[in-house]
Design a protein around this motif. Sequence first.
Motif, PDB file in Angstrom:
ATOM      1  N   ALA A   4       0.835  -1.201   0.000  1.00 39.57           N
ATOM      2  CA  ALA A   4       0.000   0.000   0.000  1.00 39.57           C
ATOM      3  C   ALA A   4       0.871   1.252   0.000  1.00 39.57           C
ATOM      4  O   ALA A   4       0.613   2.195  -0.750  1.00 39.57           O
ATOM      5  N   ARG A   5       1.912   1.247   0.810  1.00 43.11           N
ATOM      6  CA  ARG A   5       2.827   2.389   0.850  1.00 43.11           C
ATOM      7  C   ARG A   5       3.571   2.526  -0.481  1.00 43.11           C
ATOM      8  O   ARG A   5       3.684   3.609  -1.039  1.00 43.11           O
ATOM      9  N   ARG A   6       4.066   1.388  -0.991  1.00 47.06           N
ATOM     10  CA  ARG A   6       4.856   1.402  -2.218  1.00 47.06           C
ATOM     11  C   ARG A   6       4.054   1.924  -3.404  1.00 47.06           C
ATOM     12  O   ARG A   6       4.573   2.605  -4.268  1.00 47.06           O
ATOM     13  N   PHE A   7       2.757   1.605  -3.444  1.00 45.80           N
ATOM     14  CA  PHE A   7       1.929   2.039  -4.558  1.00 45.80           C
ATOM     15  C   PHE A   7       1.242   3.371  -4.298  1.00 45.80           C
ATOM     16  O   PHE A   7       0.374   3.784  -5.049  1.00 45.80           O
ATOM     17  N   GLY A   8       1.638   4.047  -3.212  1.00 45.50           N
ATOM     18  CA  GLY A   8       1.181   5.406  -2.988  1.00 45.50           C
ATOM     19  C   GLY A   8      -0.207   5.549  -2.391  1.00 45.50           C
ATOM     20  O   GLY A   8      -0.858   6.569  -2.592  1.00 45.50           O
ATOM     21  N   ALA A   9      -0.659   4.540  -1.652  1.00 45.62           N
ATOM     22  CA  ALA A   9      -1.975   4.647  -1.014  1.00 45.62           C
ATOM     23  C   ALA A   9      -1.966   5.799  -0.015  1.00 45.62           C
ATOM     24  O   ALA A   9      -0.976   6.042   0.663  1.00 45.62           O
ATOM     25  N   SER A  10      -3.078   6.492   0.046  1.00 48.69           N
ATOM     26  CA  SER A  10      -3.185   7.627   0.965  1.00 48.69           C
ATOM     27  C   SER A  10      -3.132   7.141   2.414  1.00 48.69           C
ATOM     28  O   SER A  10      -3.324   5.953   2.696  1.00 48.69           O
ATOM     29  N   ALA A  11      -2.917   8.063   3.324  1.00 47.28           N
ATOM     30  CA  ALA A  11      -2.867   7.729   4.751  1.00 47.28           C
ATOM     31  C   ALA A  11      -4.197   7.129   5.202  1.00 47.28           C
ATOM     32  O   ALA A  11      -4.225   6.197   6.014  1.00 47.28           O
ATOM     33  N   ALA A  12      -5.296   7.645   4.673  1.00 49.64           N
ATOM     34  CA  ALA A  12      -6.613   7.128   5.043  1.00 49.64           C
ATOM     35  C   ALA A  12      -6.772   5.675   4.598  1.00 49.64           C
ATOM     36  O   ALA A  12      -7.279   4.831   5.351  1.00 49.64           O
ATOM     37  N   VAL A  13      -6.335   5.368   3.380  1.00 54.20           N
ATOM     38  CA  VAL A  13      -6.430   3.989   2.872  1.00 54.20           C
ATOM     39  C   VAL A  13      -5.512   3.084   3.677  1.00 54.20           C
ATOM     40  O   VAL A  13      -5.890   1.966   4.046  1.00 54.20           O
ATOM     41  N   GLN A  14      -4.315   3.549   3.992  1.00 52.01           N
ATOM     42  CA  GLN A  14      -3.399   2.755   4.804  1.00 52.01           C
ATOM     43  C   GLN A  14      -3.989   2.469   6.181  1.00 52.01           C
ATOM     44  O   GLN A  14      -3.862   1.362   6.709  1.00 52.01           O
ATOM     45  N   ALA A  15      -4.658   3.451   6.770  1.00 55.46           N
ATOM     46  CA  ALA A  15      -5.294   3.247   8.075  1.00 55.46           C
ATOM     47  C   ALA A  15      -6.420   2.227   7.977  1.00 55.46           C
ATOM     48  O   ALA A  15      -6.587   1.381   8.861  1.00 55.46           O
ATOM     49  N   GLU A  16      -7.174   2.287   6.898  1.00 52.20           N
ATOM     50  CA  GLU A  16      -8.262   1.328   6.686  1.00 52.20           C
ATOM     51  C   GLU A  16      -7.706  -0.091   6.537  1.00 52.20           C
ATOM     52  O   GLU A  16      -8.234  -1.039   7.119  1.00 52.20           O
ATOM     53  N   ILE A  17      -6.623  -0.217   5.786  1.00 58.53           N
ATOM     54  CA  ILE A  17      -5.990  -1.523   5.608  1.00 58.53           C
ATOM     55  C   ILE A  17      -5.477  -2.043   6.942  1.00 58.53           C
ATOM     56  O   ILE A  17      -5.684  -3.210   7.284  1.00 58.53           O
ATOM     57  N   ALA A  18      -4.815  -1.181   7.696  1.00 56.37           N
ATOM     58  CA  ALA A  18      -4.290  -1.595   9.000  1.00 56.37           C
ATOM     59  C   ALA A  18      -5.409  -2.061   9.923  1.00 56.37           C
ATOM     60  O   ALA A  18      -5.273  -3.069  10.617  1.00 56.37           O
ATOM     61  N   ALA A  19      -6.534  -1.354   9.909  1.00 55.99           N
ATOM     62  CA  ALA A  19      -7.671  -1.743  10.751  1.00 55.99           C
ATOM     63  C   ALA A  19      -8.215  -3.104  10.322  1.00 55.99           C
ATOM     64  O   ALA A  19      -8.539  -3.951  11.163  1.00 55.99           O
ATOM     65  N   GLU A  20      -8.312  -3.331   9.015  1.00 60.59           N
ATOM     66  CA  GLU A  20      -8.802  -4.614   8.534  1.00 60.59           C
ATOM     67  C   GLU A  20      -7.838  -5.737   8.873  1.00 60.59           C
ATOM     68  O   GLU A  20      -8.258  -6.844   9.211  1.00 60.59           O
ATOM     69  N   LEU A  21      -6.532  -5.457   8.798  1.00 58.03           N
ATOM     70  CA  LEU A  21      -5.549  -6.478   9.133  1.00 58.03           C
ATOM     71  C   LEU A  21      -5.612  -6.842  10.611  1.00 58.03           C
ATOM     72  O   LEU A  21      -5.463  -8.004  10.977  1.00 58.03           O
ATOM     73  N   ARG A  22      -5.844  -5.855  11.451  1.00 59.96           N
ATOM     74  CA  ARG A  22      -5.961  -6.129  12.896  1.00 59.96           C
ATOM     75  C   ARG A  22      -7.213  -6.925  13.211  1.00 59.96           C
ATOM     76  O   ARG A  22      -7.197  -7.815  14.057  1.00 59.96           O
ATOM     77  N   GLY A  23      -8.297  -6.621  12.510  1.00 58.17           N
ATOM     78  CA  GLY A  23      -9.569  -7.260  12.821  1.00 58.17           C
ATOM     79  C   GLY A  23      -9.849  -8.524  12.033  1.00 58.17           C
ATOM     80  O   GLY A  23     -10.764  -9.264  12.328  1.00 58.17           O
ATOM     81  N   GLY A  24      -9.062  -8.793  11.016  1.00 59.16           N
ATOM     82  CA  GLY A  24      -9.312  -9.953  10.169  1.00 59.16           C
ATOM     83  C   GLY A  24     -10.454  -9.672   9.216  1.00 59.16           C
ATOM     84  O   GLY A  24     -11.100  -8.636   9.256  1.00 59.16           O
ATOM     85  N   ALA A  25     -10.707 -10.597   8.342  1.00 60.70           N
ATOM     86  CA  ALA A  25     -11.780 -10.441   7.353  1.00 60.70           C
ATOM     87  C   ALA A  25     -13.125 -10.675   8.008  1.00 60.70           C
ATOM     88  O   ALA A  25     -13.273 -11.565   8.842  1.00 60.70           O
ATOM     89  N   PRO A  26     -14.129  -9.885   7.643  1.00 61.73           N
ATOM     90  CA  PRO A  26     -15.468 -10.118   8.172  1.00 61.73           C
ATOM     91  C   PRO A  26     -15.975 -11.512   7.783  1.00 61.73           C
ATOM     92  O   PRO A  26     -15.578 -12.052   6.761  1.00 61.73           O
ATOM     93  N   ALA A  27     -16.823 -12.061   8.600  1.00 62.01           N
ATOM     94  CA  ALA A  27     -17.357 -13.402   8.351  1.00 62.01           C
ATOM     95  C   ALA A  27     -17.996 -13.459   6.975  1.00 62.01           C
ATOM     96  O   ALA A  27     -18.699 -12.546   6.557  1.00 62.01           O
ATOM     97  N   GLY A  28     -17.728 -14.524   6.248  1.00 60.04           N
ATOM     98  CA  GLY A  28     -18.324 -14.722   4.943  1.00 60.04           C
ATOM     99  C   GLY A  28     -17.571 -14.071   3.798  1.00 60.04           C
ATOM    100  O   GLY A  28     -17.946 -14.223   2.651  1.00 60.04           O
ATOM    101  N   GLU A  29     -16.508 -13.337   4.079  1.00 61.69           N
ATOM    102  CA  GLU A  29     -15.735 -12.710   3.014  1.00 61.69           C
ATOM    103  C   GLU A  29     -14.438 -13.477   2.807  1.00 61.69           C
ATOM    104  O   GLU A  29     -13.901 -14.080   3.723  1.00 61.69           O
TER     105      GLU A  29
END
Length: 106
Positions: A4-29
Amino acid sequence: MEDARRFGASAAVQAEIAAELRGGAPAGEDEGVFAENVEAVQAFIVVASQWRAVAGYGGLLFVGLDYQGVCAGLDAAGIELTPDLFAALQVMEGAAVEALNARKGA
């Protein structure tokens, strides 16, 4: 996250990714593929056999996808090749070429 950093994702997108990584994938996804990338990953899987490669003294070198084969494969699968989908395929192509050619040194 590194990609995400290497491809220039914004800070907001990086934060969203980090939150998803901490919480894991939602059930059924599906784990490991963000919903917005599913179409591109499915298209890449459809054309994953359409590689251009050259053989030389150093072995086999993967050059990239054969775009005529890609177009034919996507068309046969009923997948419309839009500019956004093509761009996403090229991102995956670049990463795959790097990984495939790196295997030679292993």
